[in-house]
Design a protein around this motif. Structure first.
Motif, PDB file in Angstrom:
ATOM      1  N   LEU A  45       0.825  -1.213   0.000  1.00 49.90           N
ATOM      2  CA  LEU A  45       0.000   0.000   0.000  1.00 49.90           C
ATOM      3  C   LEU A  45       0.859   1.262   0.000  1.00 49.90           C
ATOM      4  CD1 LEU A  45      -2.914  -1.029   2.377  1.00 49.90           C
ATOM      5  CD2 LEU A  45      -2.945  -0.813  -0.110  1.00 49.90           C
ATOM      6  N   ALA A  46       1.986   1.242   0.723  1.00 51.94           N
ATOM      7  CA  ALA A  46       2.879   2.403   0.713  1.00 51.94           C
ATOM      8  C   ALA A  46       3.493   2.605  -0.666  1.00 51.94           C
ATOM      9  CB  ALA A  46       3.969   2.224   1.772  1.00 51.94           C
ATOM     10  N   THR A  47       3.861   1.513  -1.315  1.00 51.22           N
ATOM     11  CA  THR A  47       4.441   1.605  -2.653  1.00 51.22           C
ATOM     12  C   THR A  47       3.429   2.151  -3.652  1.00 51.22           C
ATOM     13  OG1 THR A  47       5.917  -0.238  -2.153  1.00 51.22           O
ATOM     14  CG2 THR A  47       5.593   0.291  -4.481  1.00 51.22           C
ATOM     15  N   VAL A  48       2.204   1.646  -3.604  1.00 49.59           N
ATOM     16  CA  VAL A  48       1.147   2.150  -4.492  1.00 49.59           C
ATOM     17  C   VAL A  48       0.892   3.633  -4.220  1.00 49.59           C
ATOM     18  CG1 VAL A  48      -1.322   1.992  -5.001  1.00 49.59           C
ATOM     19  CG2 VAL A  48       0.046  -0.079  -4.864  1.00 49.59           C
ATOM     20  N   GLY A  49       0.874   4.020  -2.954  1.00 52.68           N
ATOM     21  CA  GLY A  49       0.682   5.424  -2.605  1.00 52.68           C
ATOM     22  C   GLY A  49       1.784   6.320  -3.136  1.00 52.68           C
ATOM     23  N   MET A  50       3.026   5.825  -3.086  1.00 54.63           N
ATOM     24  CA  MET A  50       4.142   6.611  -3.611  1.00 54.63           C
ATOM     25  C   MET A  50       4.051   6.763  -5.123  1.00 54.63           C
ATOM     26  SD  MET A  50       7.286   5.213  -1.261  1.00 54.63           S
ATOM     27  CE  MET A  50       8.486   5.684  -2.460  1.00 54.63           C
ATOM     28  N   VAL A  51       3.670   5.707  -5.818  1.00 55.60           N
ATOM     29  CA  VAL A  51       3.556   5.762  -7.278  1.00 55.60           C
ATOM     30  C   VAL A  51       2.435   6.723  -7.679  1.00 55.60           C
ATOM     31  CG1 VAL A  51       2.945   4.421  -9.332  1.00 55.60           C
ATOM     32  CG2 VAL A  51       4.548   3.485  -7.654  1.00 55.60           C
ATOM     33  N   ILE A  52       1.288   6.601  -7.020  1.00 58.94           N
ATOM     34  CA  ILE A  52       0.167   7.505  -7.321  1.00 58.94           C
ATOM     35  C   ILE A  52       0.544   8.942  -6.990  1.00 58.94           C
ATOM     36  CG2 ILE A  52      -2.181   8.140  -6.650  1.00 58.94           C
ATOM     37  CD1 ILE A  52      -2.747   5.128  -6.341  1.00 58.94           C
ATOM     38  N   GLY A  53       1.199   9.141  -5.848  1.00 57.79           N
ATOM     39  CA  GLY A  53       1.623  10.484  -5.457  1.00 57.79           C
ATOM     40  C   GLY A  53       2.577  11.108  -6.449  1.00 57.79           C
ATOM     41  N   ARG A  54       3.486  10.306  -6.978  1.00 61.03           N
ATOM     42  CA  ARG A  54       4.435  10.813  -7.967  1.00 61.03           C
ATOM     43  C   ARG A  54       3.713  11.222  -9.248  1.00 61.03           C
ATOM     44  NH1 ARG A  54       8.641   6.919  -8.056  1.00 61.03           N
ATOM     45  NH2 ARG A  54       9.433   8.033  -6.264  1.00 61.03           N
ATOM     46  N   MET A  55       2.739  10.402  -9.684  1.00 60.82           N
ATOM     47  CA  MET A  55       1.995  10.726 -10.908  1.00 60.82           C
ATOM     48  C   MET A  55       1.141  11.977 -10.722  1.00 60.82           C
ATOM     49  SD  MET A  55       0.886   7.056 -12.578  1.00 60.82           S
ATOM     50  CE  MET A  55      -0.198   6.610 -11.265  1.00 60.82           C
ATOM     51  N   VAL A  56       0.464  12.075  -9.586  1.00 59.95           N
ATOM     52  CA  VAL A  56      -0.375  13.244  -9.328  1.00 59.95           C
ATOM     53  C   VAL A  56       0.503  14.485  -9.177  1.00 59.95           C
ATOM     54  CG1 VAL A  56      -1.932  14.292  -7.625  1.00 59.95           C
ATOM     55  CG2 VAL A  56      -2.272  11.936  -8.328  1.00 59.95           C
ATOM     56  N   GLY A  57       1.662  14.327  -8.531  1.00 55.87           N
ATOM     57  CA  GLY A  57       2.578  15.452  -8.359  1.00 55.87           C
ATOM     58  C   GLY A  57       3.097  15.991  -9.675  1.00 55.87           C
ATOM     59  N   LYS A  62       2.246  22.069  -7.829  1.00 61.48           N
ATOM     60  CA  LYS A  62       2.105  22.979  -6.684  1.00 61.48           C
ATOM     61  C   LYS A  62       0.675  23.083  -6.172  1.00 61.48           C
ATOM     62  CE  LYS A  62       6.363  24.238  -6.336  1.00 61.48           C
ATOM     63  NZ  LYS A  62       7.135  23.874  -5.159  1.00 61.48           N
ATOM     64  N   VAL A  63      -0.297  22.890  -7.035  1.00 55.77           N
ATOM     65  CA  VAL A  63      -1.694  22.999  -6.608  1.00 55.77           C
ATOM     66  C   VAL A  63      -2.015  21.919  -5.570  1.00 55.77           C
ATOM     67  CG1 VAL A  63      -4.095  22.863  -7.363  1.00 55.77           C
ATOM     68  CG2 VAL A  63      -2.417  24.020  -8.793  1.00 55.77           C
ATOM     69  N   VAL A  64      -1.615  20.687  -5.853  1.00 61.05           N
ATOM     70  CA  VAL A  64      -1.875  19.582  -4.934  1.00 61.05           C
ATOM     71  C   VAL A  64      -1.046  19.746  -3.664  1.00 61.05           C
ATOM     72  CG1 VAL A  64      -1.728  17.081  -4.654  1.00 61.05           C
ATOM     73  CG2 VAL A  64      -2.493  18.038  -6.801  1.00 61.05           C
ATOM     74  N   GLU A  65       0.164  20.233  -3.805  1.00 57.45           N
ATOM     75  CA  GLU A  65       1.017  20.478  -2.645  1.00 57.45           C
ATOM     76  C   GLU A  65       0.385  21.514  -1.722  1.00 57.45           C
ATOM     77  OE1 GLU A  65       5.582  21.941  -1.941  1.00 57.45           O
ATOM     78  OE2 GLU A  65       5.114  20.878  -3.795  1.00 57.45           O
ATOM     79  N   LEU A  66      -0.162  22.568  -2.298  1.00 57.28           N
ATOM     80  CA  LEU A  66      -0.830  23.604  -1.516  1.00 57.28           C
ATOM     81  C   LEU A  66      -2.082  23.051  -0.840  1.00 57.28           C
ATOM     82  CD1 LEU A  66      -1.072  26.592  -0.681  1.00 57.28           C
ATOM     83  CD2 LEU A  66      -2.411  26.944  -2.764  1.00 57.28           C
ATOM     84  N   LEU A  67      -2.884  22.289  -1.569  1.00 58.31           N
ATOM     85  CA  LEU A  67      -4.095  21.701  -0.975  1.00 58.31           C
ATOM     86  C   LEU A  67      -3.756  20.739   0.158  1.00 58.31           C
ATOM     87  CD1 LEU A  67      -6.276  21.005  -4.142  1.00 58.31           C
ATOM     88  CD2 LEU A  67      -6.631  22.753  -2.394  1.00 58.31           C
ATOM     89  N   GLY A  68      -2.706  19.940  -0.015  1.00 57.53           N
ATOM     90  CA  GLY A  68      -2.278  19.027   1.040  1.00 57.53           C
ATOM     91  C   GLY A  68      -1.816  19.771   2.282  1.00 57.53           C
ATOM     92  N   GLY A  69      -1.068  20.845   2.073  1.00 57.84           N
ATOM     93  CA  GLY A  69      -0.621  21.667   3.193  1.00 57.84           C
ATOM     94  C   GLY A  69      -1.776  22.312   3.932  1.00 57.84           C
ATOM     95  N   LEU A  70      -2.741  22.828   3.175  1.00 55.34           N
ATOM     96  CA  LEU A  70      -3.916  23.437   3.802  1.00 55.34           C
ATOM     97  C   LEU A  70      -4.732  22.404   4.582  1.00 55.34           C
ATOM     98  CD1 LEU A  70      -5.107  25.890   0.985  1.00 55.34           C
ATOM     99  CD2 LEU A  70      -4.052  26.472   3.186  1.00 55.34           C
ATOM    100  N   ALA A  71      -4.822  21.194   4.039  1.00 56.15           N
ATOM    101  CA  ALA A  71      -5.542  20.130   4.749  1.00 56.15           C
ATOM    102  C   ALA A  71      -4.853  19.799   6.070  1.00 56.15           C
ATOM    103  CB  ALA A  71      -5.642  18.886   3.864  1.00 56.15           C
ATOM    104  N   LEU A  72      -3.527  19.727   6.068  1.00 56.87           N
ATOM    105  CA  LEU A  72      -2.791  19.437   7.303  1.00 56.87           C
ATOM    106  C   LEU A  72      -2.924  20.562   8.322  1.00 56.87           C
ATOM    107  CD1 LEU A  72       0.455  17.788   5.918  1.00 56.87           C
ATOM    108  CD2 LEU A  72      -1.404  16.682   7.150  1.00 56.87           C
ATOM    109  N   VAL A  73      -2.878  21.804   7.865  1.00 56.10           N
ATOM    110  CA  VAL A  73      -3.057  22.938   8.768  1.00 56.10           C
ATOM    111  C   VAL A  73      -4.466  22.915   9.359  1.00 56.10           C
ATOM    112  CG1 VAL A  73      -3.236  25.457   8.874  1.00 56.10           C
ATOM    113  CG2 VAL A  73      -1.312  24.388   7.697  1.00 56.10           C
ATOM    114  N   GLY A  74      -5.463  22.622   8.518  1.00 64.61           N
ATOM    115  CA  GLY A  74      -6.841  22.532   9.008  1.00 64.61           C
ATOM    116  C   GLY A  74      -7.028  21.425  10.029  1.00 64.61           C
ATOM    117  N   LEU A  75      -6.412  20.287   9.776  1.00 66.94           N
ATOM    118  CA  LEU A  75      -6.503  19.173  10.716  1.00 66.94           C
ATOM    119  C   LEU A  75      -5.839  19.535  12.044  1.00 66.94           C
ATOM    120  CD1 LEU A  75      -7.249  16.181  11.193  1.00 66.94           C
ATOM    121  CD2 LEU A  75      -5.003  15.608  10.277  1.00 66.94           C
ATOM    122  N   GLY A  76      -4.658  20.125  11.971  1.00 70.55           N
ATOM    123  CA  GLY A  76      -3.968  20.544  13.195  1.00 70.55           C
ATOM    124  C   GLY A  76      -4.744  21.586  13.969  1.00 70.55           C
ATOM    125  N   LEU A  77      -5.332  22.530  13.270  1.00 69.08           N
ATOM    126  CA  LEU A  77      -6.131  23.572  13.915  1.00 69.08           C
ATOM    127  C   LEU A  77      -7.369  22.980  14.582  1.00 69.08           C
ATOM    128  CD1 LEU A  77      -6.316  26.615  14.382  1.00 69.08           C
ATOM    129  CD2 LEU A  77      -7.614  26.782  12.255  1.00 69.08           C
TER     130      LEU A  77
END
Length: 89
Positions: A45-57, A62-77
């Motif tokens: 599952l980690a390998t599949v996640g890395m492959v999918i992440g690389r393709m989406v990246g 930068k759009v996905v990177e920004l959305l991921g960062g905002l999601a983490l900030v929202g979760l932490g908040l």
């Protein structure tokens, strides 16, 4: 009367972390089958996640990177506000 399996009673503890695997051994489960199965599943599952992440990246960059960062900030908040008592638990 239905018999409850020892394997079924250990499944909720598996979701809580590695110590759940040790709990399965005390329930009579074959730890020599379960531990490699969990390791292999985690690896795949980690390998599949890395492959999918690389393709989406590559595609969205930068759009996905920004959305991921905002999601983490929202979760932490959200966690912070719950612990401070601002949000109901």
């Amino acid at each position: 009367m239905a018999r409850i399996s020892n394997y079924g009673s250990g499944c909720p503890s598996l979701a809580r972390g590695p110590e759940g695997v040790a709990g399965l051994a005390f329930n009579g489960a074959n730890i020599w089958v379960i531990a490699p199965s969990i390791g292999l599943t985690t690896f795949l599952l980690a390998t599949v996640g890395m492959v999918i992440g690389r393709m989406v990246g590559r595609r969205f960059g930068k759009v996905v990177e920004l959305l991921g960062g905002l999601a983490l900030v929202g979760l932490g908040l959200t966690i912070l506000l719950e612990h401070l008592g601002v949000l109901g638990a």
